[in-house]
Design a protein around this motif. Sequence first.
Motif, PDB file in Angstrom:
ATOM      1  N   PHE A   1    -104.041  49.148 -56.809  1.00  0.00           N
ATOM      2  CA  PHE A   1    -104.460  47.897 -56.169  1.00  0.00           C
ATOM      3  C   PHE A   1    -103.451  46.794 -56.442  1.00  0.00           C
ATOM      4  N   ALA A   2    -103.023  46.675 -57.694  1.00  0.00           N
ATOM      5  CA  ALA A   2    -102.052  45.629 -58.045  1.00  0.00           C
ATOM      6  C   ALA A   2    -100.732  45.850 -57.322  1.00  0.00           C
ATOM      7  N   GLU A   3    -100.311  47.099 -57.224  1.00  0.00           N
ATOM      8  CA  GLU A   3     -99.063  47.393 -56.523  1.00  0.00           C
ATOM      9  C   GLU A   3     -99.167  47.041 -55.039  1.00  0.00           C
ATOM     10  N   ARG A   4    -100.267  47.412 -54.408  1.00  0.00           N
ATOM     11  CA  ARG A   4    -100.445  47.120 -52.978  1.00  0.00           C
ATOM     12  C   ARG A   4    -100.571  45.620 -52.728  1.00  0.00           C
ATOM     13  N   PHE A   5    -101.283  44.933 -53.608  1.00  0.00           N
ATOM     14  CA  PHE A   5    -101.398  43.486 -53.453  1.00  0.00           C
ATOM     15  C   PHE A   5    -100.031  42.831 -53.641  1.00  0.00           C
ATOM     16  N   GLY A   6     -99.235  43.377 -54.560  1.00  0.00           N
ATOM     17  CA  GLY A   6     -97.881  42.858 -54.761  1.00  0.00           C
ATOM     18  C   GLY A   6     -97.022  43.024 -53.521  1.00  0.00           C
TER      19      GLY A   6
ATOM     20  N   ARG B   1     -84.682  50.438 -60.800  1.00  0.00           N
ATOM     21  CA  ARG B   1     -86.122  50.582 -60.666  1.00  0.00           C
ATOM     22  C   ARG B   1     -86.813  49.445 -61.396  1.00  0.00           C
ATOM     23  N   VAL B   2     -87.853  48.869 -60.766  1.00  0.00           N
ATOM     24  CA  VAL B   2     -88.528  47.734 -61.387  1.00  0.00           C
ATOM     25  C   VAL B   2     -90.043  47.893 -61.450  1.00  0.00           C
ATOM     26  N   LYS B   3     -90.585  49.052 -61.211  1.00  0.00           N
ATOM     27  CA  LYS B   3     -92.025  49.243 -61.239  1.00  0.00           C
ATOM     28  C   LYS B   3     -92.553  49.073 -62.656  1.00  0.00           C
ATOM     29  N   ALA B   4     -93.599  48.273 -62.765  1.00  0.00           N
ATOM     30  CA  ALA B   4     -94.192  48.030 -64.074  1.00  0.00           C
ATOM     31  C   ALA B   4     -95.001  49.245 -64.513  1.00  0.00           C
TER      32      ALA B   4
END
Length: 196
Positions: free
Chosen positions: A14-19, A5-8
């Motif tokens: 928003f940051a996740e979707r943009f990523g 797992r690598v989720k910050a």
Amino acid sequence: MAGTRVKARGESAFAERFGVFAECLLTGVWIAVASLGVVTYPAAFAAGARHLRRRTAHEGGGWREFVADFRTAVRGGWLAGLAGWAAVAAVWVDVQAVRAGIPGGPLVGAVGVCALIGLAVAGLRAAAVWEPDARWRALLAAAWRRTVLDPVGSFLIIAGLAVVAVSGWFTAPLAVPVLGAVAAAAVAVEERYRHR
């Protein structure tokens, strides 16, 4: 390491979707580079789709995993790529028949173009669910059934292909990263179909 797992922590939605969007664009470049072998495009999309599935599952993976998946997928995928180019050639002959004014040519041309679009959608759907132990013939047969049984999902993939075509028409370099968005659309359509 793949599978971790690598989720910050504390990453906003928003940051996740943009990523994910940025990852799609990068994957599009990888797909374009891997497709330079002309018949390697099914394997390139399969490796790209698998990379995006890992990314959305918050599992590790990057260029090395993409290359490893591509090498595995290209073993049988090059035959699917060759068949795809044969279908394009057949449709090109149909279009030439339409232009020559042969009786029945417009009908044959329209059927050929529709069949080619359906084959492209089935190919993307097969690539979206590809796994290293999968056989391309079985993947394509099952994907063809899903293409027919899920017209809404198939239309969404056609819309993605249209975006690539329009992007390439306006600005050719833009079509390259958008290929990743098409792979992501195919992955999303297959996930939607699986949860129906």
